[in-house]
Design a protein around this motif. Structure first.
Motif, PDB file in Angstrom:
ATOM      1  N   SER A 225       3.568   2.249   5.831  1.00 41.37           N
ATOM      2  CA  SER A 225       2.366   3.024   5.534  1.00 41.37           C
ATOM      3  C   SER A 225       1.116   2.316   6.035  1.00 41.37           C
ATOM      4  CB  SER A 225       2.314   3.251   4.032  1.00 41.37           C
ATOM      5  OG  SER A 225       1.086   3.786   3.681  1.00 41.37           O
ATOM      6  N   THR A 226       1.065   1.017   5.784  1.00 40.83           N
ATOM      7  CA  THR A 226      -0.108   0.260   6.249  1.00 40.83           C
ATOM      8  C   THR A 226      -0.213   0.305   7.762  1.00 40.83           C
ATOM      9  OG1 THR A 226       0.360  -1.249   4.440  1.00 40.83           O
ATOM     10  CG2 THR A 226      -1.320  -1.936   6.019  1.00 40.83           C
TER      11      THR A 226
ATOM     12  N   LEU B  69       1.920   8.533   3.918  1.00 40.05           N
ATOM     13  CA  LEU B  69       1.675   8.390   2.481  1.00 40.05           C
ATOM     14  C   LEU B  69       2.903   8.700   1.642  1.00 40.05           C
ATOM     15  CD1 LEU B  69      -1.880   9.957   2.216  1.00 40.05           C
ATOM     16  CD2 LEU B  69      -1.224   7.567   2.440  1.00 40.05           C
ATOM     17  N   GLU B  70       4.004   9.056   2.296  1.00 40.63           N
ATOM     18  CA  GLU B  70       5.193   9.471   1.573  1.00 40.63           C
ATOM     19  C   GLU B  70       5.878   8.269   0.925  1.00 40.63           C
ATOM     20  OE1 GLU B  70       6.923  12.576   2.025  1.00 40.63           O
ATOM     21  OE2 GLU B  70       8.949  12.062   1.382  1.00 40.63           O
ATOM     22  N   GLY B  71       6.234   8.408  -0.305  1.00 43.45           N
ATOM     23  CA  GLY B  71       7.095   7.395  -0.936  1.00 43.45           C
ATOM     24  C   GLY B  71       6.511   5.994  -0.982  1.00 43.45           C
ATOM     25  N   GLN B  72       7.379   5.054  -1.238  1.00 41.22           N
ATOM     26  CA  GLN B  72       6.952   3.677  -1.458  1.00 41.22           C
ATOM     27  C   GLN B  72       7.306   2.831  -0.257  1.00 41.22           C
ATOM     28  OE1 GLN B  72       5.426   2.746  -4.187  1.00 41.22           O
ATOM     29  NE2 GLN B  72       5.548   4.759  -5.133  1.00 41.22           N
ATOM     30  N   ARG B  73       6.638   3.052   0.847  1.00 45.15           N
ATOM     31  CA  ARG B  73       7.040   2.312   2.033  1.00 45.15           C
ATOM     32  C   ARG B  73       5.822   1.576   2.548  1.00 45.15           C
ATOM     33  NH1 ARG B  73       9.627   7.556   4.787  1.00 45.15           N
ATOM     34  NH2 ARG B  73       7.452   7.807   5.397  1.00 45.15           N
ATOM     35  N   LYS B  74       5.489   0.517   1.853  1.00 49.65           N
ATOM     36  CA  LYS B  74       4.175  -0.078   2.016  1.00 49.65           C
ATOM     37  C   LYS B  74       3.883  -0.579   3.419  1.00 49.65           C
ATOM     38  CE  LYS B  74       0.727  -2.040  -0.751  1.00 49.65           C
ATOM     39  NZ  LYS B  74       0.212  -3.064   0.192  1.00 49.65           N
TER      40      LYS B  74
END
Lengths: 474, 443
Positions: free
Chosen positions: B36-37, B28-33
């Motif tokens: 993360s998915t 869930l850290e940062g904007q690493r879509k």
């Protein structure tokens, strides 16, 4: 969560038992702030909604209504049990848990074991069964008795073999109070040796406690609290002998000594009742500490015996606690484990102690303690996060050590001195079911037990070669 | 593709909880879509409310630890365990492997299988199963072994990875060596790969690298979870064609455990440092990889105290199969790099044939995974999963101690009581001596 049932037999057994229940309540009251009947409480207590014995027992999670001890009290005299029933703990026990008679056993093992054992067999089994039925998952029976008298020793060991017969899967941990050499019961060696045979055959684990050691510890504490240096005042209610904060008011003569034994039982069960980072259940005690079925006598030592008023506990103090556990002053039998051979050792720690503290102390103490060659790292450890009342940490060490052999040899000596002269033998042989062979079998069981320890002792100090490993053919 | 984790016994449940915690916060850290998915899909399923529920089954024979793990997860607010994904009994296994394997395992077989089945059915596609346990106690080791056997029966084509925690050498449980021998011997037939963490090693990392003064099991479990997470989080592999691999366990197994006699895997990670120092440190791939390589060949698990004297044997020495006593020969290695500038990292040092045994070419023996996403707050992080002689000495010690104890028949009556005979012990000893012999022959 499992439950345990305490079976207290005889005068000593019931007095110690009484102290145990008092201190157990104090301990749970200290921890259980919300008045809810939680898992920890249910291990030793039932929660019922009326004083009637068969009132609906409550499920864990509800409010505490009336707590009843999971106990069976047996005595062939009424004195002690009546006193309990008139004292502040009377609500804890109802009549279905009690078994008494009037005339006592006359300090005669045979009367306790044979006469009363047969006469009351049905009733005893009935009461045990009832206690067991009230348990969701019964893990262990704790038997408390003394060895030197007639009821605790004779009837107590009869109860032990009944427990094995009727509940073979339930662990049996026996706390036995051994008489001092200067015991005022002349026939205590007979009673003790006759009982020993039963313990060897039917108990899973025995925690022998010597009266003399308890006396020594009590004296030492009294000495410390009176003659202490200024600034090192001992907190009154934090001594292991104190019943302060419990229900009972004034202390009675043997209370101080009995409190020590009660604390032993509280500490042994702490990891099964409360949470911690390394749990130890009661069935793990026998598993880890009993390498051969008959060698199940464990030397208990308790620390601390008191806390000083100075509350902060630097690491050095913590390490001191570990060292103390291996000093003779803290043992509950007079023996010298450091000069004998350790077969296995358990350290049950309570309080805010981390695994690194544990490891550090084991590393430190290991070189000083001789372990048997095939169990060089024979340590069983547990960490329970809830300390006992009035202390920030506590440690119970249980050692399976060959030094008990010396205690047994002394006992055998005292037995032989009497038996050689056939002193008092007729009192026993008059009892229905008792024969001379009982004596010779008992002493022979004790001798072979001593032999087994001797055999292991002989390996001490000699460099045992590693057993040759299996070799894979290429 | 998703991994279903089975947490067994106190250790398995405590470490498992830490693992999911680290994975969740990393995911869930940062904007690493995309990362993360992929990570969430692999380890969690999402409820209609958007809650992340771990793809895990919690098994123990007593309830305290499971209750703790479940409530701590729920308190985190970011993820939780499934409400009915756990099973416990009232009374533990008493540190007795036989009690776990012969009594508890079979008794609760149906329930455990059902719980796992439900988790597996929630996955779109199953990447494999991971069983987490310790080997020293009774439940993790005994019930864990039995459970692995059942899973192997039900999912014969799935990859099964066993994560094992080996106890401190100086003892947590007196019969730990017996329990360990019985577990390892049985798992060797059932598992696809056995990934090992030793408490002693992790403890040293905590004290010397992380500078923790009073090390608790929570700290130890945190390190294990970090290392395990760095292996299992999404990565780009040689076969994944530019996207995060969808078959992590399969690729791990085919990279490392290609031979049935060699299944023991060890891990080391670099760097490991207290979070307070991270802001002040810079890392370069050349330096990290140089240290990691030396850690591999000298068999040190930390970047402190590395023995730089140990060298791989020179060409002529290899022909005569002579290696120095402290040189650690590998069968196969998997290097996983995560973080900034990962594409510029040069890993030739790990492809040196001198590191490996002669019967695999270094192209086959060395595998590389990469992820440009920093893991668990480390700007750069390199993890090496090795099938090498690293565990040979600890294994040999364990078997030696167990054998000595067995020679005097100490404690055997406790096992016989529940159905494990002296024959069973002898079989297990034989299997492990075979494993020891195989690994010794690597050099």
């Amino acid at each position: 969560m499992t439950q345990s049932v305490v079976v207290q037999v005889g005068q000593c057994g019931n007095q110690v038992g009484c102290r145990f229940w008092d201190l157990a309540l104090r301990e749970h009251a200290h921890v259980n702030k919300k008045g809810l009947y939680d898992e920890a409480l249910s291990s030793f207590f039932r929660n019922v909604d009326s004083r009637e014995s068969d009132g609906g027992a409550h499920v864990v999670g509800g409010r505490i209504q009336h707590l009843k001890a999971r106990a069976v009290l047996v005595d062939m005299e009424e004195g002690v049990v009546n006193e309990i029933l008139q004292g502040p703990l009377r609500e804890m026990f109802d009549s279905t848990q009690l078994l008494t008679d009037v005339s006592g056993s006359g300090n005669n093992w045979a009367v306790g074991h044979m006469t009363y054992g047969s006469a009351y067999r049905e009733q005893i089994v009935d009461k045990l069964r009832k206690a067991a039925e009230h348990c969701d998952c019964l893990q262990c029976f704790f038997l408390i008795h003394s060895m030197g008298g007639g009821t605790g020793s004779g009837l107590g060991t009869r109860v032990l073999s009944l427990l094995e017969e009727e509940f073979p899967e339930v662990c049996r941990i026996v706390t036995s109070i051994y008489p001092s050499a200067e015991d005022d019961v002349i026939t205590s060696p007979y009673n003790s040796v006759l009982a020993m045979r039963e313990l060897t055959e039917h108990a899973d684990c025995v925690l022998p406690v010597e009266n003399q050691s308890l006396v020594d510890i009590v004296d030492k504490i009294k000495h410390m609290s009176h003659g202490g240096k200024p600034g090192s005042a001992i907190k009154r209610d934090s001594t292991i002998i104190s019943g302060q904060g419990g229900l009972s008011g004034t202390e009675k003569p043997f209370d101080a000594m009995n409190n020590i034994v009660a604390n032993l039982l509280l500490n042994i069960t702490s990891s099964a009742r409360f949470e911690g980072s390394l749990n130890m259940d009661l069935n793990e005690i026998a598993m880890n500490l009993v390498p051969f079925p008959r060698l199940h006598y464990l030397v208990p030592s308790l620390t601390p015996l008191y806390t000083l008023a100075d509350v902060s506990v630097p690491t050095r103090r913590l390490d001191q606690m570990f060292s103390d556990a291996f000093s003779k002053d803290h043992q509950l039998i007079r023996a010298d484990p450091k000069h004998s051979l350790y077969l296995a050792c358990a350290l049950m720690v309570r309080g805010n102690v981390q695994v690194s503290d544990l490891r550090r102390n084991i590393e430190r103490l290991k070189p000083l303690l001789p372990f048997v060659s095939w169990n060089q790292e024979g340590w069983k450890t547990s960490l329970c996060s809830v300390p006992p009342v009035g202390h920030s940490h506590a440690l119970l060490a249980l050692a399976n050590n060959t030094c008990v052999k010396l205690t047994f040899m002394e006992l055998r000596e005292r037995f032989i001195r009497l038996y050689r002269k056939k002193a008092h033998l007729h009192h026993y042989l008059h009892v229905d079911g008792m024969e001379q062979s009982c004596f010779s079998e008992a002493i022979s069981s004790l001798s072979s037990l001593i032999e087994e320890y001797q055999h292991l002792d002989a390996t001490k100090g000699t460099l045992m070669p590693d057993a040759p490993r299996l070799r894979i053919a290429r | 593709m998703s991994i279903v984790t089975v947490q067994l016994g106190q250790c398995g449940n405590q470490v498992g909880h830490e693992l999911f915690d680290i994975i969740c916060s990393d995911a869930l850290e940062g904007q690493r879509k995309v990362y993360s998915t992929a990570s969430c899909e692999r380890f969690f399923h999402q409820t209609t409310h958007g809650d992340l529920v771990a793809r895990a089954v919690l098994i123990d024979m007593e309830p305290k630890v499971i209750n703790q793990s479940i409530s701590r997860a729920a308190k985190s607010g970011r993820w939780r365990y499934g409400e009915s994904s756990h099973f416990s009994q009232k009374q533990g296994s008493g540190n007795n492997w036989a009690n776990g394997y012969c009594v508890h395992g079979p008794r609760h077989r149906a329930v455990v299988e059902e719980l796992v089945r439900r988790e597996v059915e929630r996955c779109d596609r199953l990447a494999g199963l991971m069983a987490m346990m310790s080997v020293a106690g009774g439940t993790g080791s005994g019930v864990g072994t039995y459970a692995t056997q059942c899973l192997r029966d039900i999912y014969p084509k799935s990859f099964i990875l066993n994560h094992l925690t080996w106890p401190y050498g100086t003892g947590e449980v007196i019969v730990q060596n017996y329990n360990s021998v019985l577990t390892l011997a049985h798992l060797y037939q059932l598992s696809d790969a056995i990934l090992v963490h030793e408490n002693d090693t992790v403890h040293r990392i905590c004290s010397q690298l992380l500078n923790i003064k009073h090390i608790s099991f929570g700290d130890v479990n945190g390190v294990i979870a970090h290392q395990l997470g760095s292996i299992l989080q999404p990565a780009l592999t040689a076969d994944s064609h530019g996207v995060y691999s969808r078959n992590p366990l399969g690729e791990l197994v085919s990279a490392l455990t290609c031979h049935p006699e060699y299944k023991l895997l060890s891990v080391c990670t670099i760097p490991q440092m207290p979070s307070s120092s991270m802001a002040y440190s810079t890392f370069s791939w050349p330096s990290l990889l140089k240290h990691l390589r030396q850690m591999l060949i000298s068999n040190t698990k930390m970047e402190e105290g590395i023995d730089w004297q140990v060298r791989p044997p020179a060409g002529s020495e290899r022909a005569r199969s002579f290696t120095g006593p402290s040189f650690n020969t590998s069968l196969a290695n998997l290097l996983i790099l995560r973080g900034k500038e990962v594409y510029s990292a040069e890993t030739d040092g790990f492809e040196d044939p001198a590191l490996y045994t002669s019967w695999l070419s270094s192209e086959e023996a060395f595998n590389l995974w990469k992820s440009p996403v920093p893991f668990n707050k480390y700007e750069k992080c390199a993890t090496l999963v090795s099938n090498s002689q690293a565990l040979l000495r600890p294994l040999d010690n364990m078997v030696g101690k167990a054998w000595n104890m067995f020679a005097s028949r100490a404690y055997i009556h406790q096992y016989v009581k529940f159905g494990i005979s002296e024959e069973d012990f002898l079989d297990s000893f034989t299997s492990l001596e075979q494993v020891i012999s195989s690994y010794s022959q690597l050099s």
